[in-house]
Design a protein around this motif. Structure first.
Motif, PDB file in Angstrom:
ATOM      1  N   ASP A 293       1.179  -1.587   0.057  1.00 60.91           N
ATOM      2  CA  ASP A 293       0.138  -0.306  -0.416  1.00 60.91           C
ATOM      3  C   ASP A 293       1.218   0.992   0.205  1.00 60.91           C
ATOM      4  O   ASP A 293       0.254   2.282   0.584  1.00 60.91           O
ATOM      5  N   GLY A 294       2.041   1.104  -0.642  1.00 67.32           N
ATOM      6  CA  GLY A 294       2.718   2.707  -0.486  1.00 67.32           C
ATOM      7  C   GLY A 294       4.067   2.645   0.306  1.00 67.32           C
ATOM      8  O   GLY A 294       4.518   3.907   0.685  1.00 67.32           O
ATOM      9  N   ALA A 295       3.778   1.870   1.357  1.00 64.47           N
ATOM     10  CA  ALA A 295       4.951   2.256   2.704  1.00 64.47           C
ATOM     11  C   ALA A 295       5.355   0.470   2.832  1.00 64.47           C
ATOM     12  O   ALA A 295       5.689  -0.058   2.138  1.00 64.47           O
ATOM     13  N   LEU A 296       6.718   1.554   4.045  1.00 61.10           N
ATOM     14  CA  LEU A 296       7.726   0.091   4.165  1.00 61.10           C
ATOM     15  C   LEU A 296       7.524  -0.358   5.432  1.00 61.10           C
ATOM     16  O   LEU A 296       6.630   0.244   6.195  1.00 61.10           O
ATOM     17  N   TRP A 297       6.973  -2.174   5.456  1.00 60.32           N
ATOM     18  CA  TRP A 297       7.006  -2.707   6.395  1.00 60.32           C
ATOM     19  C   TRP A 297       7.533  -3.247   6.936  1.00 60.32           C
ATOM     20  O   TRP A 297       8.725  -4.211   5.999  1.00 60.32           O
ATOM     21  N   LEU A 311       7.451   0.779   8.498  1.00 56.07           N
ATOM     22  CA  LEU A 311       8.650   1.619   8.798  1.00 56.07           C
ATOM     23  C   LEU A 311       8.492   2.779   8.521  1.00 56.07           C
ATOM     24  O   LEU A 311       9.042   4.155   8.806  1.00 56.07           O
ATOM     25  N   ILE A 312       8.461   3.164   6.987  1.00 48.78           N
ATOM     26  CA  ILE A 312       8.179   4.248   5.908  1.00 48.78           C
ATOM     27  C   ILE A 312       6.886   4.180   6.026  1.00 48.78           C
ATOM     28  O   ILE A 312       6.457   3.451   5.405  1.00 48.78           O
ATOM     29  N   ARG A 313       5.975   5.557   6.016  1.00 46.96           N
ATOM     30  CA  ARG A 313       4.462   5.825   5.509  1.00 46.96           C
ATOM     31  C   ARG A 313       4.672   6.008   4.126  1.00 46.96           C
ATOM     32  O   ARG A 313       5.459   5.941   3.699  1.00 46.96           O
ATOM     33  N   ASN A 314       3.263   5.819   3.715  1.00 51.66           N
ATOM     34  CA  ASN A 314       2.548   6.220   2.260  1.00 51.66           C
ATOM     35  C   ASN A 314       2.745   7.507   1.621  1.00 51.66           C
ATOM     36  O   ASN A 314       3.611   7.480   0.442  1.00 51.66           O
ATOM     37  N   ASN A 315       3.656   8.259   2.792  1.00 49.97           N
ATOM     38  CA  ASN A 315       4.476  10.108   2.066  1.00 49.97           C
ATOM     39  C   ASN A 315       5.406  10.099   2.201  1.00 49.97           C
ATOM     40  O   ASN A 315       6.321  10.819   2.020  1.00 49.97           O
TER      41      ASN A 315
END
Length: 562
Positions: A293-297, A311-315
């Motif tokens: 979903d565009g984020a790093l998990w 870890l990193i949001r989709n923004n």
């Protein structure tokens, strides 16, 4: 533990082994390796000062009933020249040992000889431990939960130091992330309102009076200069103005509370030095991340956590956990502490498994991170709970608490319960000068002993170096009970260090004061027998020194007069 206690337990083990060997040589036992056995202190003094299960543990090896084994050991044990006066068989085969008067005398002498160092040990072998505590968001004053965390964290650090660890106290300053953005929003709205702008404060912003004070002070210095600037510039100027004042205020308030840190570590530093990005890249390189979903998990569920973590949001912005991972990496790897202890509020119960999962994925032993989870405090006055609301700005702060009760009482009361237990803080009791107040009760015992020693000196008593012969006169039950408690201090400090529970030390010193008052009421110190009087004055000195050592460890005053 006291060197006398340590030597006594070692001596007892050797005595038991020698007795078994003697019985074996006489043919009373069949040959065989002596089994592991336990030496412990019975809960009931009627069962001796020490007890062992050697007879039960050796039944199979020696091929005899435990009672017969115990009888053989007792008949072959030689207590001459030791600190034990007798051994007895009890029940199905327990062997109970009773200490001699010389043991009690040696304890008193040891306490006096050790002076300021009594209670300290090398249990920790100089291992480096960093204790991080309070770490309140610098967006406002410290509340009552921070007050408890401060007392627990600081006293835990002192206990670890006394137990032989190399201890470092640290405050982690959350000067980045969502709370700073909310801080900026709150300041911006209050500043614009002060400049007669029609702006409404968001419901989830900080509504405290301190925000308004900062905004008005900013306006007094800069006027309406920032009304027409870009919001980003205005917000930065406001935060740069207010945040250092808040951090300085935290440091000032904590010093008043007798807490001085070795280091104030800023979250912003792990962003500035690239540590946050390095953590992300290292987790990627280890193959423990994925995109969704565009984020790093992070695959935290593969490392003991209940679910994976963003870890990193989709923004494109990191979540709060990433700088925290970088911070713990800094503690355990960059700075090389053997152990990191975080003192956290009850709302952080899910934080620890997430952090341990990340450390494990990075190849760091997660057992090197421990957490003390602290439950909340309820303030009580007149039997009624005081309602607190941080959002409305009506919370009782550390400063307002210390205006109402003494610092000694605050530090002592917050360490009266194990950290993970809920605690009702009785404001009336904490301010009361009576035996009902535990800190007053302990301080009064210290002051009373100082008064006894002053009067003894005024009456001509001269105390030199105590001798075992003089101290052998301390034979009453009250004296022995008091000395026995004195002997347990080092063990209690080590237990408090192992269990991360400074409350063990407050309980110990309250019990010590209780046993002293019991002794004082039962046995006349300034008696006609000069030798007995001196022995009791030495015992008073040992108790005084021990109370002072403990109170100084807890950073609480030990008054000589009250």
């Amino acid at each position: 533990m006291s060197k006398i206690v340590k030597e006594t337990e070692k001596q007892l083990k050797e005595l038991i082994i020698s007795a078994v060997n003697a019985a074996t040589e006489k043919g009373e036992f069949s040959g065989g390796e002596i089994p592991d056995f336990i030496i412990e202190k019975p809960a009931d003094k009627k069962n001796g000062d020490f007890s062992t299960n050697i007879a039960m543990a050796g039944a199979r090896v020696f091929r005899k009933a435990p009672k017969m084994i115990a009888d053989s050991i007792v008949s072959n044990i030689d207590l001459s020249g030791t600190l034990f006066e007798r051994a007895e068989v009890a029940g199905p085969g327990f062997i109970n040992f009773y200490l001699s008067q010389e043991y009690y005398s040696s304890i008193v002498k040891d306490v006096i000889d050790c002076g300021d160092s009594y209670g300290r040990s090398d249990y920790g072998k100089g291992k480096k431990i960093i204790v991080e505590f309070v770490s309140a968001n610098p967006t406002g004053p410290m509340h009552i939960g921070n007050a408890r965390g401060g007392a627990i964290g600081d006293c835990l650090a002192s206990v670890l130091d006394a137990a032989g660890y190399d201890v470092w106290r640290e405050f982690y300053v959350n000067d980045a992330g969502n709370q700073i953005e909310k801080f900026a929003t709150s300041l911006e709205v209050r500043y614009l309102q002060a400049c007669k702008q029609d702006v409404e404060m968001p419901e989830d912003a900080y509504h405290g009076a301190d925000i308004t004070e900062h905004a008005e002070a900013f306006k007094a210095e800069y006027g309406e200069k920032y009304v027409e600037t870009e919001s980003a510039e205005r917000r930065k100027a406001l935060v740069d103005f207010a945040l250092p004042k808040n951090i300085a205020g935290l440091e000032r308030d904590l010093k008043k509370y007798r807490i001085v840190y070795d280091n104030w570590f800023k979250e912003s530093s792990v962003h500035a030095d690239g540590s946050v990005n390095r953590i992300i890249e290292e987790l990627k390189a280890k193959g423990v991340t994925y995109e969704k979903d565009g984020a790093l998990w992070f695959k935290a569920s593969e490392y003991g956590n209940d679910k994976d973590i963003v870890l990193i949001r989709n923004n494109g912005l990191p979540t709060y956990i990433v700088p925290d991972i970088a911070y713990h990496y800094n503690k355990l790897v960059t700075r090389g502490f053997d152990k990191a202890i975080d003192v956290l509020g009850a709302d952080h119960h899910g934080y620890v498994p997430r952090m341990k999962a990340a450390l494990t994925a990075l190849g760091i032993d997660a057992d090197r991170l421990d957490a003390v989870i602290m439950q909340m405090v309820r303030l009580v006055r007149d039997g009624e709970t005081i309602k607190l609301s941080k959002r409305s700005g009506k919370a009782i702060t550390l400063n307002t608490l210390l205006e109402e009760i003494p610092i000694d009482a605050a530090r002592f009361f917050f360490n009266l319960r194990e950290p993970n237990s809920h605690f009702d803080f009785d404001l009336e009791l904490a301010a009361k000068q009576s035996s009902e107040n535990p800190v007053y009760y302990v301080q009064y015992a210290h002051a009373r002993i100082c008064s006894i020693l002053r009067k003894a000196e005024e009456s001509g008593a001269k105390l030199g170096e105590p001798t075992v012969e003089t101290l052998n006169l301390l034979e009453s039950d009250e004296e022995r009970e008091l000395i026995s408690h004195l002997s347990a201090l080092t063990d209690e400090i080590v237990a408090a260090a192992k269990q991360y529970d400074p409350a063990k030390i407050t309980h110990y010193v309250v019990e010590l004061a209780t046993l002293f008052h019991k002794f004082y009421n039962a046995q006349r110190v300034m008696c006609e027998d000069e030798a007995l009087m001196n022995a009791r004055l030495y015992l008073c000195t040992a108790v005084k020194n021990t109370i002072k050592n403990i109170l100084e460890m807890l950073k609480i005053e030990a008054p000589e007069k009250m």
